[in-house]
Design a protein around this motif. Sequence first.
Motif, short mmCIF file in Angstrom:
data_model
loop_
_atom_site.label_atom_id
_atom_site.label_comp_id
_atom_site.label_asym_id
_atom_site.label_seq_id
_atom_site.Cartn_x
_atom_site.Cartn_y
_atom_site.Cartn_z
N LYS A 106 -8.08 -0.72 -0.68
CA LYS A 106 -9.07 -0.45 0.20
C LYS A 106 -10.01 -1.48 0.83
N GLU A 107 -10.41 -2.73 -0.17
CA GLU A 107 -11.02 -3.54 0.45
C GLU A 107 -10.45 -4.47 1.22
N HIS A 138 -4.99 0.68 -5.52
CA HIS A 138 -5.13 1.39 -4.40
C HIS A 138 -6.67 1.57 -4.10
N ASP A 139 -7.17 2.09 -4.87
CA ASP A 139 -8.73 2.57 -4.75
C ASP A 139 -9.51 1.36 -4.56
N LYS A 140 -9.16 0.26 -4.91
CA LYS A 140 -10.07 -1.08 -4.99
C LYS A 140 -9.61 -2.11 -4.19
N ASP A 151 -2.45 4.40 -13.92
CA ASP A 151 -3.79 4.24 -13.77
C ASP A 151 -3.84 2.58 -13.04
N SER A 173 0.84 -1.12 0.06
CA SER A 173 -0.08 0.08 -0.08
C SER A 173 0.87 1.10 -0.06
N GLN A 187 -3.39 2.98 -9.63
CA GLN A 187 -4.43 3.96 -8.93
C GLN A 187 -5.80 2.87 -8.59
N ILE A 188 -6.06 1.89 -9.27
CA ILE A 188 -7.32 1.10 -9.24
C ILE A 188 -6.82 0.08 -8.15
N LEU A 216 1.32 4.05 -3.25
CA LEU A 216 1.14 5.45 -3.22
C LEU A 216 2.34 6.37 -3.65
#
Length: 350
Positions: free
Chosen positions: A152-153, A147-149, A141, A44, A144-145, A48
């Motif tokens: 986070k899950e 990290h965001d998906k 991209d 993680s 980013q996916i 970032l």
Amino acid sequence: MSVAGLKKQFHKATQKVSEKVGGSEGTKLDDDFKEMEKKVDITSRAVLEIMTKTTEYLQPNPASRAKLSMINTMSKIRGQEKGPGYPQAEALLGESMQKFGRELGEESSFGLALIDAGDAMRELAEVKDALDMEVKQNFIDPLQILHDKDLKEIQHHLKKLEGRRLDFDYKKKRQGKLQEDEIKQALEKFDESKEIAEQSMFNLIESDQIEQVSQLAALVQAQVEYHRQATEILQQLSSKIEERIKEASAKPRREYVPKPRLVMEFTPSEDQNGAITNSGTAKSPAPMDQPCCRSLYDFDPENEGELGFKEGDIITLTNQIDDNWYEGMLHGQSGFFPINYVDILVPLPH
């Protein structure tokens, strides 16, 4: 929140305080689980920081542009708009070279060489645009996916697991005071959350053997292609410059022949003090009671917000954006312009 929900939150808080303050030990997770949790945390943080550093790699000097342009540049790199859309440094250099090459004219070897170099710089800018878009689409991209998906899950599952562990430990310490079914139910929920969190972390760690490595390979391949094309462009430019040197060397050298000097006749006139003065009248300088500068060259605006002017214009200074740009006013128009295009007459107050 229901009464049962409030009770559960109270139990969790009580258990947490008991562990932090009272030194009470909670249920320990196995070493394999802790190792996976550690790897996920490193992943993680890596995602970032690498996204940030990759963006800086694509645009290493955003401070050289006005603040509005910098914000647009960074947002476009991060994919908030289609296409790069911002001027590359190579393109700006190429335009400057071509402009002055044309002004010097075809009789100037330096002017022709500047035009050749300007063409090459604009080609490099197009290759750099392609690099930016390729890296954004195939490296930034996907990270980013991730990290965001996925990440986070996993954090959601770990947070839920911690809550259920606290609830189970609270009830486990109160055996005899609570019904056995209630404690068993808390244990089942804890085990269920642990399994879900463990499965999600395992899937992420296993996938990084292929997906993340493939994304890194895409970054490297984009760089290889960029440098390959850039090398070809610069090699061609080098050959052209060598030809320009040969052409310039082959031209016959001209000798400087001084022209006859001008002869001026002065009409003497005696003023009140008996001094001799020129009959011509001197032009009074323009009043300069506020920060201002005189333009050294013509400046044609290339981006929205820039202020255009002609050589010799007196521009009122209103602000210094950074080391490279001023903000000023001319003929009622306000905008940005480069510092190296002007000579300061009255500096801005510190």
